[in-house]
Design an enzyme around this catalytic site. Structure first.
Site, mmCIF file in Angstrom:
data_model
loop_
_atom_site.group_PDB
_atom_site.id
_atom_site.type_symbol
_atom_site.label_atom_id
_atom_site.label_comp_id
_atom_site.label_asym_id
_atom_site.label_seq_id
_atom_site.Cartn_x
_atom_site.Cartn_y
_atom_site.Cartn_z
ATOM 1 N N SER A 139 0.820 -1.219 0.000
ATOM 2 C CA SER A 139 0.000 0.000 0.000
ATOM 3 C C SER A 139 0.856 1.272 0.000
ATOM 4 C CB SER A 139 -0.967 -0.011 1.177
ATOM 5 O OG SER A 139 -0.291 -0.188 2.397
ATOM 6 N N CYS B 117 -6.742 -6.697 0.190
ATOM 7 C CA CYS B 117 -5.533 -6.621 1.016
ATOM 8 C C CYS B 117 -4.946 -5.202 1.005
ATOM 9 C CB CYS B 117 -4.544 -7.689 0.602
ATOM 10 S SG CYS B 117 -3.383 -8.057 1.917
ATOM 11 N N HIS C 168 -7.151 -12.593 -0.382
ATOM 12 C CA HIS C 168 -6.933 -12.508 -1.838
ATOM 13 C C HIS C 168 -7.853 -13.463 -2.598
ATOM 14 C CE1 HIS C 168 -3.176 -10.091 -2.005
ATOM 15 N NE2 HIS C 168 -3.029 -10.541 -0.771
ATOM 16 N N GLU D 188 -8.576 -13.527 -5.572
ATOM 17 C CA GLU D 188 -8.046 -13.789 -6.931
ATOM 18 C C GLU D 188 -7.047 -14.954 -6.922
ATOM 19 O OE1 GLU D 188 -7.226 -11.444 -4.970
ATOM 20 O OE2 GLU D 188 -5.086 -11.048 -5.057
#
Ligand code: GLN
Length: 194
Positions: free
Chosen positions: A53, A83, A175, A177
């Site tokens: 981030s 996240c 996550h 994905e």
């Protein structure tokens, strides 16, 4: 249903944006990688991927991307952060405090599972979305420590909120994905039509 007119934007500054693209490809939803604020005009929703981030934040300042995402969300367009993406969306970031987009009324603590538990796969529950235990991958994940009144908890793992929603904003500390389960992405895609 999937909105055929406008693709879903995936912020592609840093992090695992390619795996979100792979998931959308599998579902059959059009997508577009977003590197510049000006590209947001062409997408119907936006995914902020996992990654780091702090690195993404630096870019936000330089390129005006942060303000553009705030405008995008203010227009009611759906935004999904996973996240690091969830950290960027939060109203308050702990450990340490850092700037945020302030689009989701939660306080979120970075790297909150401790160093030794850098990464783990857990089972969680998303009762409104899935009638089965959802496999959740956590990588140096944050923990949501406070949930504001307008925020709905859609998923929990070990008793902690891990999937939350506030109107057009969706955030997961794990996550989705990284697994085969398309449920969370499909839920986000549904938001594009509402
Ligand atoms: N620890 C990262 C951060 O603080 C998030 C990790 C991730 O996105 N998998 O930004």
């Amino acid at each position: 249903m999937i909105n055929g007119n406008q693709p879903v934007g995936i912020l592609a500054i840093q992090g695992d944006f390619a795996l979100h693209a792979k998931m959308l490809e599998r579902i059959g939803a059009p997508w577009k990688l977003i590197k510049y604020a000006s590209e947001l005009g062409g997408v119907g929703g936006l995914i902020l991927p996992g990654g780091e981030s702090t690195t993404m934040l630096k870019f936000f300042g330089n390129e005006g991307m942060g303000a553009a995402i705030q405008e995008f969300a203010a227009a009611g367009k759906p935004v999904f952060g996973t996240c690091a993406g969830a950290i960027l969306l939060a109203k308050e970031v702990l450990n340490p405090a850092q700037e945020q987009l302030g689009l989701l009324d939660v306080s979120i603590e970075r790297n909150a599972y401790g160093r030794q538990v850098g990464s783990s796969v857990r089972l969680g529950e998303c009762p409104e979305l899935a009638g089965w235990p959802v496999e959740m991958v956590f990588i140096r994940a944050p923990i949501i420590r406070r949930v504001g009144r307008g925020v709905r908890v859609l998923g929990r793992s070990d008793g902690l909120p891990v999937l939350v929603e506030q109107a057009n904003i969706l955030a997961a500390t794990f996550h989705p994905e990284l697994t085969e389960d398309e449920t969370i992405h499909r839920y986000f895609l549904d938001k594009l039509n509402h």
